[in-house]
Design an enzyme around this catalytic site. Structure first.
Site, PDB file in Angstrom:
ATOM      1  CG  ASP A 156     -58.921  15.996 121.520  1.00  0.00           C
ATOM      2  OD1 ASP A 156     -58.736  15.952 120.283  1.00  0.00           O
ATOM      3  OD2 ASP A 156     -57.985  16.161 122.327  1.00  0.00           O
ATOM      4  CB  SER A 157     -59.326  12.965 126.271  1.00  0.00           C
ATOM      5  OG  SER A 157     -59.199  12.193 125.098  1.00  0.00           O
TER       6      SER A 157
END
Lengths: 112, 87
Positions: free
Chosen positions: A70-71
């Protein structure tokens, strides 16, 4: 960043024990690493991440779309790359890193 | 012109960026910690705290969390600077 904090960081870093392969061997007069060498090093760095076990990590593997990070994981990866290669990547350019090769190209640009 | 709902507004985009910058600043600060176990503990703690709120969508709540996180980071940086003085 204050000079005091920079000095603190230098002292702390020199005391760090590095268990995994490091590009510190690249310094001290050795030829600067190529982007391909840096890419391979970064790919091996990613392979230490247990959440990526069993996934094929390649130079152009997208960290989010292909590897499922994920980011926040991407941010953590960039900081780990900075730590590994002893560089500080500008925030604006660090945000454009989504593949090992992109990270290697940026490290090559700012590697001391 | 009304944008599709899946495209973040400018405010949402900026807020998301604030979160990423805070996360990055925290990890950059943590790497200055001398003790490797404490360093790993702090990384796990920060990671958990952020991921616990990863589904938060209320903008005001996110702003509050970012402000709180920024304050805690500053306090931690100050304590690290003071610790250097003491040694």
């Amino acid at each position: 960043m204050s000079a005091l904090r920079l000095a603190t960081r230098a002292v702390v870093r020199s005391a760090l024990a590095v268990a995994r392969p490091s590009t510190r061997a690249y310094g001290g007069g050795a030829a600067p690493p190529t982007v391909d060498q840096l890419t391979q090093h970064i790919v091996s760095l990613l392979s230490y991440n247990s959440s990526l076990d069993g996934k094929a990590i390649q130079a152009n593997s997208h960290l989010i779309n292909d590897l499922g990070l994920d980011s926040l994981d991407v941010v953590e990866f960039v900081v780990a790359v900075e730590d590994e290669f002893n560089v500080e990547l500008p925030d604006g350019e660090a945000e454009t890193i989504f593949t090992p090769k992109q990270a290697a190209e940026l490290v090559s640009k700012y590697h001391p | 012109m009304v944008l599709p709902s899946h495209i973040p507004s400018l405010r949402q985009f900026m807020l998301r960026r604030d979160v990423m910058v805070l996360y990055r600043d925290m990890f950059r600060t943590i790497r200055e910690v001398n003790d490797s176990y404490y360093r790993e503990y702090l990384r796990d703690w920060v990671r958990t705290e952020f991921k616990n709120h990863i589904k938060e969508t209320d903008e005001r709540e996110i702003q509050l969390l970012v402000a709180q996180g920024r304050k805690r980071l500053q306090e931690f940086q100050t304590s690290m600077d003071n610790a250097f003085y003491r040694t």
